[in-house]
Design a protein around this motif. Structure first.
Motif, PDB file in Angstrom:
ATOM      1  N   THR A  44       0.936  -1.167  -0.095  1.00  0.00           N
ATOM      2  CA  THR A  44       0.157  -0.009   0.017  1.00  0.00           C
ATOM      3  C   THR A  44       0.870   1.299  -0.014  1.00  0.00           C
ATOM      4  OG1 THR A  44      -0.111   0.140   2.508  1.00  0.00           O
ATOM      5  CG2 THR A  44      -1.661  -1.357   1.459  1.00  0.00           C
ATOM      6  N   GLU A  45       0.094   2.400  -0.547  1.00  0.00           N
ATOM      7  CA  GLU A  45       0.971   3.683  -0.574  1.00  0.00           C
ATOM      8  C   GLU A  45       1.962   3.799  -1.392  1.00  0.00           C
ATOM      9  OE1 GLU A  45      -0.281   6.350   1.026  1.00  0.00           O
ATOM     10  OE2 GLU A  45      -1.657   5.284   2.397  1.00  0.00           O
TER      11      GLU A  45
ATOM     12  N   SER B 132     -11.944 -12.754  -2.036  1.00  0.00           N
ATOM     13  CA  SER B 132     -12.839 -13.382  -2.942  1.00  0.00           C
ATOM     14  C   SER B 132     -12.410 -12.680  -4.399  1.00  0.00           C
ATOM     15  CB  SER B 132     -14.073 -13.015  -2.462  1.00  0.00           C
ATOM     16  OG  SER B 132     -14.424 -11.826  -2.285  1.00  0.00           O
ATOM     17  N   GLU B 133     -11.865 -11.510  -4.385  1.00  0.00           N
ATOM     18  CA  GLU B 133     -11.509 -10.668  -5.506  1.00  0.00           C
ATOM     19  C   GLU B 133      -9.977 -10.186  -5.701  1.00  0.00           C
ATOM     20  OE1 GLU B 133     -14.353  -7.811  -6.414  1.00  0.00           O
ATOM     21  OE2 GLU B 133     -16.091  -9.004  -5.300  1.00  0.00           O
ATOM     22  N   PRO B 134      -9.541  -9.929  -6.699  1.00  0.00           N
ATOM     23  CA  PRO B 134      -8.322  -9.313  -6.822  1.00  0.00           C
ATOM     24  C   PRO B 134      -8.247  -8.006  -6.347  1.00  0.00           C
ATOM     25  CG  PRO B 134      -8.490 -10.434  -8.919  1.00  0.00           C
ATOM     26  CD  PRO B 134      -9.927 -10.646  -8.218  1.00  0.00           C
ATOM     27  N   ILE B 135      -7.220  -7.534  -5.581  1.00  0.00           N
ATOM     28  CA  ILE B 135      -6.769  -6.328  -5.051  1.00  0.00           C
ATOM     29  C   ILE B 135      -5.365  -5.805  -5.748  1.00  0.00           C
ATOM     30  CG2 ILE B 135      -6.706  -4.726  -3.301  1.00  0.00           C
ATOM     31  CD1 ILE B 135      -8.237  -6.632  -1.569  1.00  0.00           C
ATOM     32  N   PRO B 136      -5.300  -4.578  -6.421  1.00  0.00           N
ATOM     33  CA  PRO B 136      -4.179  -4.272  -6.867  1.00  0.00           C
ATOM     34  C   PRO B 136      -3.065  -3.926  -5.803  1.00  0.00           C
ATOM     35  CG  PRO B 136      -5.561  -2.739  -7.376  1.00  0.00           C
ATOM     36  CD  PRO B 136      -6.436  -3.742  -6.783  1.00  0.00           C
ATOM     37  N   ASP B 137      -1.913  -3.767  -5.740  1.00  0.00           N
ATOM     38  CA  ASP B 137      -0.810  -2.931  -4.992  1.00  0.00           C
ATOM     39  C   ASP B 137      -1.079  -1.355  -5.290  1.00  0.00           C
ATOM     40  OD1 ASP B 137       0.525  -5.474  -4.007  1.00  0.00           O
ATOM     41  OD2 ASP B 137       1.552  -5.513  -5.884  1.00  0.00           O
ATOM     42  N   PHE B 138      -0.391  -0.824  -4.304  1.00  0.00           N
ATOM     43  CA  PHE B 138      -0.041   0.573  -4.567  1.00  0.00           C
ATOM     44  C   PHE B 138      -1.362   1.399  -4.530  1.00  0.00           C
ATOM     45  CE2 PHE B 138       3.893  -1.336  -5.764  1.00  0.00           C
ATOM     46  CZ  PHE B 138       4.565  -1.087  -4.681  1.00  0.00           C
ATOM     47  N   LEU B 139      -2.328   1.061  -3.673  1.00  0.00           N
ATOM     48  CA  LEU B 139      -3.500   1.962  -3.176  1.00  0.00           C
ATOM     49  C   LEU B 139      -3.190   2.579  -2.154  1.00  0.00           C
ATOM     50  CD1 LEU B 139      -6.627  -0.741  -3.981  1.00  0.00           C
ATOM     51  CD2 LEU B 139      -5.171   0.657  -5.594  1.00  0.00           C
ATOM     52  N   THR B 140      -4.108   3.334  -1.609  1.00  0.00           N
ATOM     53  CA  THR B 140      -3.631   4.024  -0.479  1.00  0.00           C
ATOM     54  C   THR B 140      -3.997   3.035   0.611  1.00  0.00           C
ATOM     55  OG1 THR B 140      -6.118   4.820  -0.119  1.00  0.00           O
ATOM     56  CG2 THR B 140      -4.805   6.399  -1.267  1.00  0.00           C
ATOM     57  N   LEU B 141      -3.514   3.175   1.851  1.00  0.00           N
ATOM     58  CA  LEU B 141      -3.809   2.276   2.847  1.00  0.00           C
ATOM     59  C   LEU B 141      -5.302   2.091   3.147  1.00  0.00           C
ATOM     60  CD1 LEU B 141      -2.739   0.239   5.086  1.00  0.00           C
ATOM     61  CD2 LEU B 141      -2.151   2.297   6.535  1.00  0.00           C
ATOM     62  N   GLU B 142      -5.887   3.300   3.226  1.00  0.00           N
ATOM     63  CA  GLU B 142      -7.285   3.363   3.511  1.00  0.00           C
ATOM     64  C   GLU B 142      -8.376   2.725   2.572  1.00  0.00           C
ATOM     65  OE1 GLU B 142     -10.711   6.792   4.270  1.00  0.00           O
ATOM     66  OE2 GLU B 142      -8.833   7.259   3.391  1.00  0.00           O
TER      67      GLU B 142
ATOM     68  N   THR C 282       0.072  -6.542 -10.969  1.00  0.00           N
ATOM     69  CA  THR C 282      -0.969  -6.077  -9.811  1.00  0.00           C
ATOM     70  C   THR C 282      -0.555  -4.649  -9.888  1.00  0.00           C
ATOM     71  OG1 THR C 282       1.249  -6.256  -8.269  1.00  0.00           O
ATOM     72  CG2 THR C 282      -0.507  -8.087  -8.251  1.00  0.00           C
ATOM     73  N   HIS C 283      -0.128  -3.846 -10.830  1.00  0.00           N
ATOM     74  CA  HIS C 283      -0.353  -2.434 -10.986  1.00  0.00           C
ATOM     75  C   HIS C 283      -1.610  -2.045 -10.895  1.00  0.00           C
ATOM     76  CE1 HIS C 283       0.198   1.646 -12.288  1.00  0.00           C
ATOM     77  NE2 HIS C 283       1.456   1.393 -12.038  1.00  0.00           N
ATOM     78  N   PRO C 284      -2.238  -1.050 -10.363  1.00  0.00           N
ATOM     79  CA  PRO C 284      -3.656  -0.606 -10.397  1.00  0.00           C
ATOM     80  C   PRO C 284      -4.135  -0.374 -11.940  1.00  0.00           C
ATOM     81  CG  PRO C 284      -2.560   0.535  -8.844  1.00  0.00           C
ATOM     82  CD  PRO C 284      -1.511   0.069  -9.385  1.00  0.00           C
TER      83      PRO C 284
ATOM     84  N   ASP D  45      -8.844   3.625  -9.843  1.00  0.00           N
ATOM     85  CA  ASP D  45      -8.291   4.899 -10.440  1.00  0.00           C
ATOM     86  C   ASP D  45      -8.185   5.875  -9.331  1.00  0.00           C
ATOM     87  OD1 ASP D  45      -7.495   3.526 -12.689  1.00  0.00           O
ATOM     88  OD2 ASP D  45      -8.967   4.786 -14.216  1.00  0.00           O
ATOM     89  N   ASP D  46      -9.309   6.007  -8.472  1.00  0.00           N
ATOM     90  CA  ASP D  46      -9.411   7.145  -7.650  1.00  0.00           C
ATOM     91  C   ASP D  46      -8.829   7.131  -6.434  1.00  0.00           C
ATOM     92  OD1 ASP D  46     -11.334   5.046  -7.074  1.00  0.00           O
ATOM     93  OD2 ASP D  46     -12.791   6.441  -6.151  1.00  0.00           O
ATOM     94  N   VAL D  47      -8.072   5.759  -6.136  1.00  0.00           N
ATOM     95  CA  VAL D  47      -7.434   5.489  -4.910  1.00  0.00           C
ATOM     96  C   VAL D  47      -6.106   4.943  -5.213  1.00  0.00           C
ATOM     97  CG1 VAL D  47      -9.817   5.063  -3.469  1.00  0.00           C
ATOM     98  CG2 VAL D  47      -8.499   3.209  -4.762  1.00  0.00           C
ATOM     99  N   LYS D  48      -5.460   5.130  -6.147  1.00  0.00           N
ATOM    100  CA  LYS D  48      -3.981   4.426  -6.486  1.00  0.00           C
ATOM    101  C   LYS D  48      -3.233   5.835  -6.075  1.00  0.00           C
ATOM    102  CE  LYS D  48      -4.020   5.681 -11.376  1.00  0.00           C
ATOM    103  NZ  LYS D  48      -4.127   5.172 -12.785  1.00  0.00           N
ATOM    104  N   VAL D  49      -2.031   5.129  -5.883  1.00  0.00           N
ATOM    105  CA  VAL D  49      -0.957   6.433  -5.624  1.00  0.00           C
ATOM    106  C   VAL D  49      -0.060   6.259  -6.849  1.00  0.00           C
ATOM    107  CG1 VAL D  49      -1.009   6.134  -3.203  1.00  0.00           C
ATOM    108  CG2 VAL D  49       0.617   4.625  -4.482  1.00  0.00           C
ATOM    109  N   TYR D  50       0.048   5.367  -8.004  1.00  0.00           N
ATOM    110  CA  TYR D  50       0.640   5.447  -9.090  1.00  0.00           C
ATOM    111  C   TYR D  50      -0.018   5.201 -10.318  1.00  0.00           C
ATOM    112  CZ  TYR D  50       4.992   4.527  -6.422  1.00  0.00           C
ATOM    113  OH  TYR D  50       6.107   4.875  -5.663  1.00  0.00           O
TER     114      TYR D  50
END
Length: 266
Positions: free
Chosen positions: A78-79, A93-103, A249-251, A261-266
């Motif tokens: 994250t971050e 149950s579903e994929p989550i990408p890396d480098f989203l905000t921690l929240e 795993t890039h957003p 897109d609205d919560v990614k940091v890259y």
């Protein structure tokens, strides 16, 4: 939860009764599976870096059999790379990408009813610290209180944080190298057939005992894992693997269809 029971011998096999799980490994092949079986483990939690959940699931299923279950999981970054905070999600149950905000990552883990574990807390610049653990107290299910990559003071601090915050606890080999598999494990009173079953037990604070090996051989394994950190946390590796939007795993990867897109940091 039961008080952790720390193994002080140097067994060649897991000697604790129950369902014995190495709760976080990065490597998985025939040699890893055989080593886990030779050490008396019943299950591994497989969470490689920069690998999408469908691929992890497929590989976990391929290496599972009647003697050893491999549960798929994701250690989420994250971050930003400079301020990254790792979170281990079990029972996704579903994929989550890396480098989203921690929240955003925590919110998605909660939405999926995944178990949320804190690997190597307070370690270098890659972990949740005390402030984050307190801020997300309701979302977190357990803190890792022994990690072979840790120095002794890191493990002491992790145990203190677990006591002071009342969080559940776990350990793992955090094996990036085959030989580290089975150096630390958690023993539950019953077996689990699926990652969702294990996640429910972790979320519910099900009783567990915590073990790790000791002695010279364990010390050597720990030193080798610590030495591996140099490449594992290099900017060169990150730049090669992640800064391109096509990384798995890039957003921005097409598989996520812009959902983050609205919560990614890259």
């Amino acid at each position: 939860m039961e008080t952790p029971n720390w193994q002080t011998e140097i067994p060649t096999r897991v000697t604790s009764e129950g369902f014995n799980v190495d709760l976080h490994v990065k490597v998985l092949d025939d040699r890893v599976v055989q080593r886990a079986k030779d050490r008396g483990l019943d299950a591994l939690v497989y969470a490689p870096h920069f690998t999408r959940l469908p691929e992890i699931r497929e590989r976990a299923e391929r290496f599972s059999d009647d003697e050893l279950t491999v549960f798929p999981a994701r250690e989420l970054f994250t971050e930003s790379w400079q301020r990254r905070r790792h979170v281990l999600g079990v029972g996704l149950s579903e994929p989550i990408p890396d480098f989203l905000t921690l929240e955003a990552t925590m919110a998605e883990l909660r939405r999926q009813d995944a178990a949320v574990l804190v690997p190597h807390p307070g370690f270098l610049s890659v972990s949740l610290g005390r402030a984050e653990i307190e801020a997300y107290d309701d979302a977190i299910d357990a803190i890792e209180v022994y990690n072979p990559k840790h120095l002794p003071h890191h493990n002491r601090r992790a145990r203190e944080w677990a006591r002071e915050t009342g969080q559940g606890t776990f350990t793992s080999s955090y094996a990036h190298l085959r030989g580290t598999v089975g150096e630390a494990w958690v023993s539950f009173d019953r077996s689990f057939e699926t990652a969702a079953d294990l996640a429910a037990a972790l979320r519910g604070g099900e009783p567990r005992r915590i073990f790790h090996r000791n002695g010279v051989r364990h010390g050597v394994r720990r030193a080798l894992e610590f030495a591996h950190l140099g490449y594992e946390n290099s900017w060169e590796k990150f730049d090669r693997v992640m800064l391109q939007g096509t990384a798995p795993t890039h957003p921005d990867h097409v598989a996520y269809d812009g959902a983050f897109d609205d919560v990614k940091v890259y």
